[in-house]
Scaffold this motif. Structure first.
Motif, PDB file in Angstrom:
ATOM      1  N   ILE A  47       0.847  -1.200   0.000  1.00  0.00           N
ATOM      2  CA  ILE A  47       0.000   0.000   0.000  1.00  0.00           C
ATOM      3  C   ILE A  47       0.882   1.250   0.000  1.00  0.00           C
ATOM      4  O   ILE A  47       0.659   2.186  -0.768  1.00  0.00           O
ATOM      5  N   ARG A  48       1.888   1.262   0.862  1.00  0.00           N
ATOM      6  CA  ARG A  48       2.802   2.407   0.946  1.00  0.00           C
ATOM      7  C   ARG A  48       3.474   2.676  -0.395  1.00  0.00           C
ATOM      8  O   ARG A  48       3.471   3.798  -0.894  1.00  0.00           O
ATOM      9  N   ASP A  49       4.030   1.634  -1.000  1.00  0.00           N
ATOM     10  CA  ASP A  49       4.749   1.806  -2.261  1.00  0.00           C
ATOM     11  C   ASP A  49       3.830   2.269  -3.382  1.00  0.00           C
ATOM     12  O   ASP A  49       4.189   3.150  -4.175  1.00  0.00           O
ATOM     13  N   THR A  50       2.654   1.692  -3.454  1.00  0.00           N
ATOM     14  CA  THR A  50       1.693   2.074  -4.497  1.00  0.00           C
ATOM     15  C   THR A  50       1.243   3.515  -4.312  1.00  0.00           C
ATOM     16  O   THR A  50       1.164   4.278  -5.274  1.00  0.00           O
ATOM     17  N   ALA A  51       0.958   3.893  -3.072  1.00  0.00           N
ATOM     18  CA  ALA A  51       0.526   5.273  -2.800  1.00  0.00           C
ATOM     19  C   ALA A  51       1.642   6.263  -3.101  1.00  0.00           C
ATOM     20  O   ALA A  51       1.395   7.337  -3.659  1.00  0.00           O
ATOM     21  N   ASN A  52       2.879   5.902  -2.766  1.00  0.00           N
ATOM     22  CA  ASN A  52       4.010   6.802  -3.020  1.00  0.00           C
ATOM     23  C   ASN A  52       4.268   7.014  -4.504  1.00  0.00           C
ATOM     24  O   ASN A  52       4.751   8.065  -4.902  1.00  0.00           O
ATOM     25  N   LYS A  53       3.949   6.021  -5.320  1.00  0.00           N
ATOM     26  CA  LYS A  53       4.167   6.122  -6.761  1.00  0.00           C
ATOM     27  C   LYS A  53       3.013   6.824  -7.490  1.00  0.00           C
ATOM     28  O   LYS A  53       3.185   7.269  -8.612  1.00  0.00           O
ATOM     29  N   ALA A  54       1.855   6.901  -6.854  1.00  0.00           N
ATOM     30  CA  ALA A  54       0.676   7.487  -7.499  1.00  0.00           C
ATOM     31  C   ALA A  54       0.739   9.010  -7.454  1.00  0.00           C
ATOM     32  O   ALA A  54       1.165   9.583  -6.446  1.00  0.00           O
ATOM     33  N   PRO A  55       0.324   9.672  -8.520  1.00  0.00           N
ATOM     34  CA  PRO A  55       0.362  11.138  -8.546  1.00  0.00           C
ATOM     35  C   PRO A  55      -0.495  11.785  -7.443  1.00  0.00           C
ATOM     36  O   PRO A  55      -0.147  12.834  -6.926  1.00  0.00           O
ATOM     37  N   ASP A  56      -1.590  11.108  -7.077  1.00  0.00           N
ATOM     38  CA  ASP A  56      -2.462  11.670  -6.045  1.00  0.00           C
ATOM     39  C   ASP A  56      -2.128  11.161  -4.645  1.00  0.00           C
ATOM     40  O   ASP A  56      -2.775  11.513  -3.666  1.00  0.00           O
ATOM     41  N   ALA A  84      -5.157  -1.613  10.014  1.00  0.00           N
ATOM     42  CA  ALA A  84      -4.463  -0.355   9.730  1.00  0.00           C
ATOM     43  C   ALA A  84      -5.411   0.839   9.739  1.00  0.00           C
ATOM     44  O   ALA A  84      -5.058   1.918  10.214  1.00  0.00           O
ATOM     45  N   ILE A  85      -6.615   0.653   9.234  1.00  0.00           N
ATOM     46  CA  ILE A  85      -7.610   1.736   9.281  1.00  0.00           C
ATOM     47  C   ILE A  85      -7.998   2.018  10.726  1.00  0.00           C
ATOM     48  O   ILE A  85      -8.039   3.176  11.156  1.00  0.00           O
ATOM     49  N   ALA A  86      -8.256   0.969  11.492  1.00  0.00           N
ATOM     50  CA  ALA A  86      -8.639   1.139  12.899  1.00  0.00           C
ATOM     51  C   ALA A  86      -7.530   1.817  13.707  1.00  0.00           C
ATOM     52  O   ALA A  86      -7.810   2.603  14.612  1.00  0.00           O
ATOM     53  N   ALA A  87      -6.284   1.544  13.351  1.00  0.00           N
ATOM     54  CA  ALA A  87      -5.140   2.127  14.073  1.00  0.00           C
ATOM     55  C   ALA A  87      -4.786   3.526  13.570  1.00  0.00           C
ATOM     56  O   ALA A  87      -3.911   4.180  14.127  1.00  0.00           O
ATOM     57  N   ARG A  92      -9.463   5.560   4.294  1.00  0.00           N
ATOM     58  CA  ARG A  92     -10.175   5.370   3.025  1.00  0.00           C
ATOM     59  C   ARG A  92     -10.560   6.715   2.453  1.00  0.00           C
ATOM     60  O   ARG A  92     -10.980   7.614   3.165  1.00  0.00           O
ATOM     61  N   ASP A  93     -10.424   6.822   1.146  1.00  0.00           N
ATOM     62  CA  ASP A  93     -10.906   7.983   0.402  1.00  0.00           C
ATOM     63  C   ASP A  93     -11.678   7.413  -0.776  1.00  0.00           C
ATOM     64  O   ASP A  93     -11.102   7.190  -1.842  1.00  0.00           O
ATOM     65  N   GLY A  94     -12.963   7.120  -0.565  1.00  0.00           N
ATOM     66  CA  GLY A  94     -13.737   6.401  -1.571  1.00  0.00           C
ATOM     67  C   GLY A  94     -13.153   5.012  -1.710  1.00  0.00           C
ATOM     68  O   GLY A  94     -12.920   4.331  -0.722  1.00  0.00           O
ATOM     69  N   PRO A  95     -12.833   4.604  -2.936  1.00  0.00           N
ATOM     70  CA  PRO A  95     -12.258   3.267  -3.121  1.00  0.00           C
ATOM     71  C   PRO A  95     -10.743   3.216  -2.880  1.00  0.00           C
ATOM     72  O   PRO A  95     -10.156   2.147  -2.864  1.00  0.00           O
ATOM     73  N   ALA A  96     -10.123   4.363  -2.682  1.00  0.00           N
ATOM     74  CA  ALA A  96      -8.667   4.423  -2.524  1.00  0.00           C
ATOM     75  C   ALA A  96      -8.257   4.395  -1.055  1.00  0.00           C
ATOM     76  O   ALA A  96      -9.050   4.690  -0.162  1.00  0.00           O
ATOM     77  N   LEU A  97      -6.999   4.031  -0.829  1.00  0.00           N
ATOM     78  CA  LEU A  97      -6.422   4.024   0.515  1.00  0.00           C
ATOM     79  C   LEU A  97      -5.344   5.093   0.588  1.00  0.00           C
ATOM     80  O   LEU A  97      -4.462   5.152  -0.266  1.00  0.00           O
ATOM     81  N   LEU A  98      -5.412   5.925   1.602  1.00  0.00           N
ATOM     82  CA  LEU A  98      -4.422   6.975   1.811  1.00  0.00           C
ATOM     83  C   LEU A  98      -3.456   6.537   2.904  1.00  0.00           C
ATOM     84  O   LEU A  98      -3.866   6.154   4.004  1.00  0.00           O
TER      85      LEU A  98
END
Length: 107
Positions: A47-56, A84-87, A92-98
């Motif tokens: 999740i971290r790597d994918t989010a870091n590579k995404a423009p948003d 991870a969400i509970a902690a 969540r941002d719609g279908p995406a994970l921040l």
């Protein structure tokens, strides 16, 4: 140019090597790290790597693809994401994970 029949094997080997090292590179606050086993840490690393590579800055992959990157079951990915969400590590941002607090481990 011919395709190398072994190129798929090499790609699978690289992907597997990536998945094996995901968990070791995840840096979390000490209180949160105790809540995850190594397979769940691999999910957080994906999740971290994918989010870091995404423009948003968001991981927009479906859970099944996150599980595939981390080489874990979908159930393991769901459990890791839920914890991870509970902690408060991701949101969540719609279908995406921040990614809010998943860092790269230093040292």
């Amino acid at each position: 140019m011919e395709n190398d029949p072994n190129s798929g094997d090499h790609r699978d080997e690289l992907k597997s090597n990536y998945a094996q090292h995901l968990a070791a590179g995840v840096g979390l606050p000490r209180w949160a790290a105790k809540s995850f086993d190594s397979s769940e840490l691999a999910v957080l690393g994906a999740i971290r790597d994918t989010a870091n590579k995404a423009p948003d800055g968001a991981c927009s992959l479906p859970v099944s693809e996150i599980a595939g990157l981390a080489e874990v079951s979908v159930q393991t990915a769901i459990r890791a994401i839920t914890i991870a969400i509970a902690a408060g590590l991701i949101n969540r941002d719609g279908p995406a994970l921040l990614n809010l607090r998943i860092q790269y481990k230093v040292g």
